[in-house]
Write an enzyme that holds these catalytic residues in place. Structure first.
Site, short mmCIF file in Angstrom:
data_model
loop_
_atom_site.label_atom_id
_atom_site.label_comp_id
_atom_site.label_asym_id
_atom_site.label_seq_id
_atom_site.Cartn_x
_atom_site.Cartn_y
_atom_site.Cartn_z
N GLU A 40 -5.18 -5.17 -28.72
CA GLU A 40 -4.05 -6.07 -28.88
C GLU A 40 -3.95 -6.38 -30.38
O GLU A 40 -4.94 -6.84 -30.97
CB GLU A 40 -4.29 -7.36 -28.08
CG GLU A 40 -3.09 -8.27 -28.16
CD GLU A 40 -3.26 -9.58 -27.38
OE1 GLU A 40 -4.28 -9.76 -26.71
OE2 GLU A 40 -2.34 -10.42 -27.49
N ARG A 266 -19.60 -5.99 -22.58
CA ARG A 266 -19.22 -6.20 -23.97
C ARG A 266 -20.44 -6.17 -24.86
O ARG A 266 -21.53 -6.50 -24.42
CB ARG A 266 -18.60 -7.58 -24.16
CG ARG A 266 -17.42 -7.89 -23.34
CD ARG A 266 -17.03 -9.35 -23.55
NE ARG A 266 -16.36 -9.56 -24.81
CZ ARG A 266 -15.07 -9.30 -24.98
NH1 ARG A 266 -14.33 -8.84 -24.02
NH2 ARG A 266 -14.50 -9.53 -26.16
N LYS A 276 -12.17 -12.72 -31.08
CA LYS A 276 -11.10 -12.73 -32.07
C LYS A 276 -10.66 -14.14 -32.40
O LYS A 276 -10.36 -14.44 -33.54
CB LYS A 276 -9.91 -11.94 -31.53
CG LYS A 276 -9.90 -10.52 -32.01
CD LYS A 276 -8.56 -9.90 -31.68
CE LYS A 276 -8.77 -8.70 -30.79
NZ LYS A 276 -7.54 -8.25 -30.17
P1 ATP Z 1 -11.67 -10.64 -28.11
O1 ATP Z 1 -12.31 -11.07 -26.81
O2 ATP Z 1 -12.62 -10.48 -29.24
O3 ATP Z 1 -10.49 -11.47 -28.46
P2 ATP Z 1 -10.14 -8.63 -26.82
O4 ATP Z 1 -10.84 -8.03 -25.66
O5 ATP Z 1 -9.08 -9.59 -26.52
O6 ATP Z 1 -11.18 -9.15 -27.86
P3 ATP Z 1 -8.57 -6.32 -27.40
O7 ATP Z 1 -7.80 -6.01 -28.62
O8 ATP Z 1 -7.84 -6.59 -26.16
O9 ATP Z 1 -9.53 -7.52 -27.75
O10 ATP Z 1 -9.66 -5.19 -27.16
C1 ATP Z 1 -9.41 -3.81 -27.18
C2 ATP Z 1 -10.47 -3.11 -26.42
O11 ATP Z 1 -11.75 -3.37 -27.00
C3 ATP Z 1 -10.53 -3.58 -24.99
O12 ATP Z 1 -10.69 -2.47 -24.14
C4 ATP Z 1 -11.73 -4.48 -24.97
O13 ATP Z 1 -12.30 -4.50 -23.70
C5 ATP Z 1 -12.63 -3.85 -26.01
N1 ATP Z 1 -13.53 -4.86 -26.58
C6 ATP Z 1 -13.21 -6.04 -27.12
N2 ATP Z 1 -14.31 -6.74 -27.47
C7 ATP Z 1 -15.36 -5.96 -27.14
C8 ATP Z 1 -16.78 -6.12 -27.25
N3 ATP Z 1 -17.33 -7.21 -27.77
N4 ATP Z 1 -17.57 -5.10 -26.80
C9 ATP Z 1 -17.01 -3.98 -26.29
N5 ATP Z 1 -15.71 -3.77 -26.16
C10 ATP Z 1 -14.87 -4.75 -26.58
MG MG Z 2 -7.71 -8.37 -24.77
#
Ligand code: ATP
Ligand code: MG
Length: 568
Positions: A40, A266, A276
């Site tokens: 995102e 994660r 984020k």
């Molecule tokens: P955050 O929780 O940090 O705001 P998010 O999951 O909202 O992150 P996205 O941009 O939606 O961020 O993530 C893109 C991809 O990266 C998704 O498939 C998500 O599951 C993966 N991802 C995000 N954070 C992690 C993490 N800490 N470990 C592994 N994969 C991750």
């Molecule tokens: Mg997300």
């Protein structure tokens, strides 16, 4: 975590996801593997995303498949072009290329809308007027079923009319939503008539003002996967409970393919926060100097700090992919950097806290060039010439006027080796009015050129140095963990755990001349000190270096401690 656990007999990476893929390919359930990385664009990528990138792009490479980069741009309130650009740059820097052009969930808005109307016409979706608070109330809890909204049984015609009016902008934000009609009593809260569309009068970075209703993640994600022919949709565990909804939508829509979702845990990293929302807060409230502050666990921060992309990929390999939540020690990341950099980084001499040495028996105004190997671990790295002269800088810590028994470096009357140069002996200590040592008077033995005495006499220390007239003055930034505690926020506000000593600037550091031309991002070793890389803030006249990681590897120690803790 031992590396071997992740590898099969032939040394290939293996984990539960790769096992699924191997089987799907073998049994022809999957013709050709297609994955996607779906960020995102509401912030910069962090090392957790790197784990997901290495998995999605990694399996595509290993199994001859493809990986799409798809921006999940369904929430225009928080998304920006700056983030899109940064994400693309980060993925490329990690060494991956996506299949074709980057894709956007917004590319599919029209198709998604058509599918939403289809659900309505089949009685599988309805427009709801409940407020957000009311909806929450009606939704029930984990232990209590929800209740049907009073608007749940609107006619198909009324729903279609309201949904079209939602699209045309007749209603204000939050006034109505489109919900799937599934089961308000479901044990899975995600199936209690989840929201598919919400009203947001908000300009979108790509579609501008074309839309004022936007699909939710749940509605956009699986359908985008299906449109792109994604076979294995890999996401993190918090989406496990969404999988029944993912499957429900795929089953109830005429989508062109049948993707499957798999969840893995994660990455959590000790001494770091990886959400984020928190990273944005650190940037916006000025706790750090931007997204690429070298203390940040963002990919851009790690890059600026000098962490090579290969070290991040190695880290991802070693942590593996599982379904169990855990915290990875940040020392493992440091270990991956050191392992790589020890093999690849060229050595240079830099004096961070300089003390002047005058070699009394070296002719005034003269100098010579001495050969210094670039990397003892890599013959191919060759050597360079380093200027030597009558006045030298050495590290202030390498001298003690009144040394304790175990101090073997320079002291009055003692002989030591200057690396690649000569043996020197200290004779006098010059102090200023405050009693502070400002200069050491020494002599050198010309017969020890290159670092060995013809008579075989030994010295107990070898020190680095820089010739005074040739030195390049620099600023060196010594970074520590951004957080002082392993699990920031574990006992209160995570901001209170910020390490106030995490950013230390040293000025007046003295570098050997070759370092003036060190390219930004090319990480090298300052002998005896650590790995450093030139920062874009520097100029050739006044370089700035960041400490990437120190030399001392504490990973083995952490592992021993963990093993002991397990036993005890
Ligand atoms: P955050 O929780 O940090 O705001 P998010 O999951 O909202 O992150 P996205 O941009 O939606 O961020 O993530 C893109 C991809 O990266 C998704 O498939 C998500 O599951 C993966 N991802 C995000 N954070 C992690 C993490 N800490 N470990 C592994 N994969 C991750
Ligand atoms: Mg997300």
């Amino acid at each position: 975590m031992s590396e071997a656990e992740n590898l099969d007999e032939s040394g290939e990476l293996r984990d539960f996801i790769r096992n699924i893929i191997v089987e799907d390919l073998a049994e022809r359930r999957t013709e050709s593997l297609v994955t996607r990385f779906p960020p995102e664009p509401n912030g910069y990528l962090h090392i957790g995303h790197a784990k997901s990138i290495c998995l999605n792009f990694g399996v595509a490479e290993e199994f001859d498949g493809r990986c799409n980069l798809r921006f999940d741009d369904t929430n225009p309130a928080k998304e920006e072009q700056e983030y899109i650009d940064a994400i693309e740059a980060d993925v490329k820097w990690l060494g991956y290329s996506w299949n074709g052009e980057p894709r956007y969930a917004s590319d599919y808005f029209e198709q998604l809308y058509t599918w939403a109307e289809l659900l309505i016409s089949e009685g599988k979706a309805y427009v709801d007027d409940l407020t957000a608070d009311e909806m929450r109330e009606y939704r029930g809890t984990l232990t209590e079923p929800g209740r049907n909204s009073p608007h749940r049984d609107r006619t198909m015609e009324e729903n279609l009319d309201l949904f079209r009016r939602m699209r045309s902008g007749e209603f204000s934000n939050g006034e109505r939503v489109l919900r799937a009609k599934i089961d308000m009593a479901s044990g899975n809260i995600n199936l209690r008539d989840p929201v598919l569309y919400r009203i947001m009068h908000e300009s979108h970075p790509r579609t501008g003002d074309a839309w004022c209703i936007y699909p939710t993640y749940d509605f956009a994600h699986g359908q985008s996967d299906a449109i792109e022919g994604v076979t294995h949709s890999l996401c993190t565990l918090e989406f496990e409970d969404h999988r029944p909804l993912y499957d429900w939508l795929i089953e109830n829509l005429p989508v062109p393919s049948r993707p499957r979702q798999y969840e893995f845990s994660r990455l959590n990293l000790s001494y770091n926060v990886l959400s984020k929302r928190r990273l944005i807060q650190l940037v916006e409230e000025g706790h750090v100097n931007g997204w690429d502050d070298p203390r940040m666990p963002t990919i851009s921060g790690l890059r600026r700090r000098g962490v090579p992309p290969e070290a991040l990929r190695d880290f991802a390999r070693r942590i593996g992919v599982t379904k169990s939540d855990s915290v990875v020690e940040t020392q493992l990341l440091d270990h991956c950097m050191r392992e790589l950099l020890n093999r690849t980084a060229v050595r240079r001499m830099a004096v961070l806290n300089p003390l002047k040495v005058v070699i009394e028996n070296y002719p005034e105004g003269e100098s010579e060039e001495l050969e210094a190997v670039n990397n003892p671990e890599d013959e191919g790295a060759g050597s360079r010439m380093v200027p030597f002269s009558r006045e030298l800088w050495i590290e202030r810590d390498d001298f003690m006027e009144d040394p304790p028994r175990k101090f073997f470096r320079l002291a009055p009357g003692r002989e030591v080796r200057l690396r690649y140069a000569y043996f020197i002996t200290c004779h006098d200590v010059v102090k200023d009015a405050n009693g502070e040592i400002v200069e050491l008077r020494c002599t050198y033995d010309p017969a020890t050129k290159g670092g060995n005495a013809p008579d075989g006499r030994k010295v107990k220390a070898t020190m680095h140095w820089v010739s005074v007239p040739h030195a390049v003055e620099a600023e060196v930034r010594q970074y520590e963990h951004l957080f002082a505690t392993e699990e920031p926020g574990a006992s209160g506000d995570y901001l209170d755990d910020i390490n106030q000593e995490s950013f230390n600037v040293l000025t007046g550091c003295m570098l050997e001349p070759a370092l003036a031309a060190a390219p930004v991002g090319g990480t090298l070793q300052f002998e005896r000190l650590g790995y450093y890389c030139a920062d874009p803030d520097g100029t050739p006249e006044r370089p700035v270096f960041n400490r990437t990681v120190g030399l001392r590897d504490t990973w083995a120690k952490v592992q021993r401690q963990q093993a002991a803790a397990k036993k005890g």
